[in-house]
Design an enzyme around this catalytic site. Structure first.
Site, PDB file in Angstrom:
ATOM      1  N   HIS A 111      -4.980   6.108   0.140  1.00 22.58           N
ATOM      2  CA  HIS A 111      -3.645   5.273   0.918  1.00 22.58           C
ATOM      3  C   HIS A 111      -4.107   4.223   1.780  1.00 22.58           C
ATOM      4  O   HIS A 111      -5.228   4.606   2.442  1.00 22.58           O
ATOM      5  CB  HIS A 111      -3.090   6.821   1.746  1.00 22.58           C
ATOM      6  CG  HIS A 111      -3.981   7.177   2.857  1.00 22.58           C
ATOM      7  ND1 HIS A 111      -3.605   6.540   4.120  1.00 22.58           N
ATOM      8  CD2 HIS A 111      -4.552   8.194   3.035  1.00 22.58           C
ATOM      9  CE1 HIS A 111      -4.065   7.182   4.957  1.00 22.58           C
ATOM     10  NE2 HIS A 111      -4.930   8.170   4.509  1.00 22.58           N
ATOM     11  N   ASP A 220      -9.796   6.403   8.477  1.00 27.39           N
ATOM     12  CA  ASP A 220      -8.708   7.236   7.684  1.00 27.39           C
ATOM     13  C   ASP A 220      -7.756   6.002   7.230  1.00 27.39           C
ATOM     14  O   ASP A 220      -6.721   5.900   8.328  1.00 27.39           O
ATOM     15  CB  ASP A 220      -8.260   8.449   8.418  1.00 27.39           C
ATOM     16  CG  ASP A 220      -7.287   9.040   7.885  1.00 27.39           C
ATOM     17  OD1 ASP A 220      -7.084   8.931   6.664  1.00 27.39           O
ATOM     18  OD2 ASP A 220      -6.445  10.082   8.469  1.00 27.39           O
ATOM     19  N   GLU A 250       1.383   7.419   3.570  1.00 29.60           N
ATOM     20  CA  GLU A 250       0.791   8.698   3.467  1.00 29.60           C
ATOM     21  C   GLU A 250       0.692   9.369   4.818  1.00 29.60           C
ATOM     22  O   GLU A 250       1.156  10.792   4.815  1.00 29.60           O
ATOM     23  CB  GLU A 250      -0.720   8.525   3.204  1.00 29.60           C
ATOM     24  CG  GLU A 250      -1.600  10.200   2.791  1.00 29.60           C
ATOM     25  CD  GLU A 250      -1.992  10.638   3.778  1.00 29.60           C
ATOM     26  OE1 GLU A 250      -2.755  11.639   3.618  1.00 29.60           O
ATOM     27  OE2 GLU A 250      -2.056  10.084   5.198  1.00 29.60           O
ATOM     28  N   GLU A 251       0.600   8.835   5.712  1.00 33.26           N
ATOM     29  CA  GLU A 251       0.624   9.537   7.185  1.00 33.26           C
ATOM     30  C   GLU A 251       1.974   9.856   7.622  1.00 33.26           C
ATOM     31  O   GLU A 251       2.139  10.444   8.719  1.00 33.26           O
ATOM     32  CB  GLU A 251       0.013   8.443   8.190  1.00 33.26           C
ATOM     33  CG  GLU A 251      -1.312   7.984   8.055  1.00 33.26           C
ATOM     34  CD  GLU A 251      -2.425   9.265   8.234  1.00 33.26           C
ATOM     35  OE1 GLU A 251      -1.974  10.116   8.540  1.00 33.26           O
ATOM     36  OE2 GLU A 251      -3.603   8.678   7.903  1.00 33.26           O
ATOM     37  N   ASP A 273     -10.187  10.321   0.373  1.00 29.72           N
ATOM     38  CA  ASP A 273      -9.694  10.260   1.831  1.00 29.72           C
ATOM     39  C   ASP A 273     -10.566  10.338   2.747  1.00 29.72           C
ATOM     40  O   ASP A 273     -11.912  10.086   2.275  1.00 29.72           O
ATOM     41  CB  ASP A 273      -8.519  11.552   2.181  1.00 29.72           C
ATOM     42  CG  ASP A 273      -7.497  10.819   3.042  1.00 29.72           C
ATOM     43  OD1 ASP A 273      -7.811  10.338   3.941  1.00 29.72           O
ATOM     44  OD2 ASP A 273      -6.118  11.163   2.873  1.00 29.72           O
ATOM     45  N   HIS A 364      -7.616   9.230  14.054  1.00 28.00           N
ATOM     46  CA  HIS A 364      -6.169   8.976  14.700  1.00 28.00           C
ATOM     47  C   HIS A 364      -6.650   8.636  16.052  1.00 28.00           C
ATOM     48  O   HIS A 364      -5.571   8.993  16.925  1.00 28.00           O
ATOM     49  CB  HIS A 364      -5.371  10.246  14.439  1.00 28.00           C
ATOM     50  CG  HIS A 364      -4.942  10.312  12.885  1.00 28.00           C
ATOM     51  ND1 HIS A 364      -3.799  11.041  12.667  1.00 28.00           N
ATOM     52  CD2 HIS A 364      -5.448  10.087  11.801  1.00 28.00           C
ATOM     53  CE1 HIS A 364      -3.813  10.947  11.062  1.00 28.00           C
ATOM     54  NE2 HIS A 364      -4.692  10.577  10.773  1.00 28.00           N
TER      55      HIS A 364
END
Length: 396
Positions: A111, A220, A250-251, A273, A364
């Site tokens: 992604h 990520d 994706e998130e 990923d 994140h």
């Protein structure tokens, strides 16, 4: 009379001993030969520059254009087909070496999007209201430098000075809807000339190589994107049609993967990923036994997560490939979280799927951290696994 000369004799080994020695030799020769572990080559300047571009790009879910442009430039000379679908996924095909014969389709996905925020309004004092896009711990937001909009306007998420807060407010978590982004504008009109409602933003963090490690925002999943680029750049064709999907959103719910899995209709899928590495000691200094994956231990192969139970034949194929090549690898501990495999494995009549991730700390947040060698080993494992893949893998 002189003594008779003594004849020297050689003691022959008994036949049972000879048979045992021969049996040991045959048994040793029959063992599968495992290659010694070989350190992968260090990431080249070109590979690090690609990672730098991808990490520094602003591509929050639903606005992945900056990363999409980088990937299209990197891919065009190495694939037979490439297109952008209606949702914004980049779909590329590297045809097999079967000379016109119909080949199986294998999907590899990564992604493009990152977590961040979206501007939702302009206050009279020039500050910006915003909402979160994807999962972000609100505790990491206050006081952070940010970039907002396609012009990458610099700003900061405002925070009240510590010495002006009451004791209760010092220990409370401030919610995102109570925060504001300050671009330095002194009125709503001035702020509107800089950014508009709907513009995305993210942390203003620059990619850097720190000794054996890589630090940057959005590792990520820009690490997964870079891995997939390297697989497509490999000079040798595979025995199947390699379909690559650089997916969107994706998130926020695996949305691009759902579309890509349906469109490709593959025999199986590998999802790349970056997985959280919760591998530091706990606050008491005790050994952490609840880790998800560890830095320095190679790519993490998924057995299961919140959204997928990996196909056991693909898991074994990856494990056998890693062991035969002497590559370090680990199994991601089952539990929370998920990847695009959660949507792809449910496409059409079902798609055997497995995920492989480079471990990273502090995902994140403004600055994730991963080991360069783990990423290079992920590239090497996936390249070998694809080179050795045949339809028989799914029948073993």
């Amino acid at each position: 009379m002189p003594p008779k000369p003594v004849r020297k004799t050689t003691t022959r080994p008994r036949r049972p001993a000879l048979r045992r020695a021969k049996a040991k030799t045959l048994a040793r020769d029959a063992r599968p030969q495992v290659q010694p572990a070989v350190r992968p080559p260090r990431a080249t300047a070109g590979e690090l520059e690609l990672l730098r571009e991808l990490s520094n790009a602003l591509a929050v879910s639903g606005d992945e254009g900056a990363v999409r442009r980088i990937l299209l430039d990197a891919l065009r000379a190495h694939v037979d087909e490439v297109k952008v679908d209606a949702l914004g996924n980049v779909l590329a095909v590297k045809r097999s070496r079967r000379n016109g014969k119909r080949a199986e389709r294998v999907l590899v996905a990564a992604h493009m999007d990152e977590v961040g925020f979206m501007v939702t309004g302009h206050d009279a004092d020039g500050s910006l209201r915003f909402g979160l896009v994807g999962s972000i711990d609100e505790r990491v937001l206050l006081g952070k430098p940010v970039i907002v909009g396609p012009e990458r306007r610099p700003g900061v998420i405002g925070a009240a000075p510590m010495h002006l807060l009451s004791a209760d407010r010092r220990s409370a978590v401030v919610r995102a809807d109570q925060m504001r982004i300050d671009l330095g504008a002194d009125s709503a009109e001035a702020a509107k000339r800089l950014v508009k409602v709907g513009d995305r933003g993210s942390f203003a963090a620059e990619f850097a190589a720190l000794g054996p490690s890589l630090r940057g925002k959005a590792l990520d999943n820009r690490l997964g994107c870079a891995t997939l680029v390297e697989l497509l750049r490999a000079p040798a064709a595979y025995s199947f049609d390699l379909h690559a999907a650089f997916t969107v959103q994706e998130e926020v719910g695996l949305r691009g993967a759902r579309v890509a899995g349906y469109a490709v209709d593959p025999a199986c899928a590998f999802v790349l990923d970056c997985t959280p590495a919760r591998d530091l000691p706990d606050s008491g200094g005790r050994e952490n036994t609840q880790y998800n994956a560890r830095l320095g231990c190679g790519p993490a192969i998924y057995i299961s997560d919140k959204g997928t139970i990996s196909n056991d034949r693909l898991v074994r194929h990856l494990q056998r490939t890693a062991e035969a090549a002497g590559l370090p690898h680990q199994f991601r501990q089952p539990g929370a979280g998920g990847t695009d495999a959660g949507a792809i494995h449910l496409a059409r009549g079902g798609v055997p799927s497995v995920s492989v991730s480079t471990p990273g700390r502090y995902l994140h947040t403004p600055a994730a951290l991963a080991r360069a060698e783990d990423w290079r080993n992920t590239v090497k494992l996936m390249r070998l696994a694809l080179e050795q893949w045949t339809p028989q893998v799914l029948k073993r």
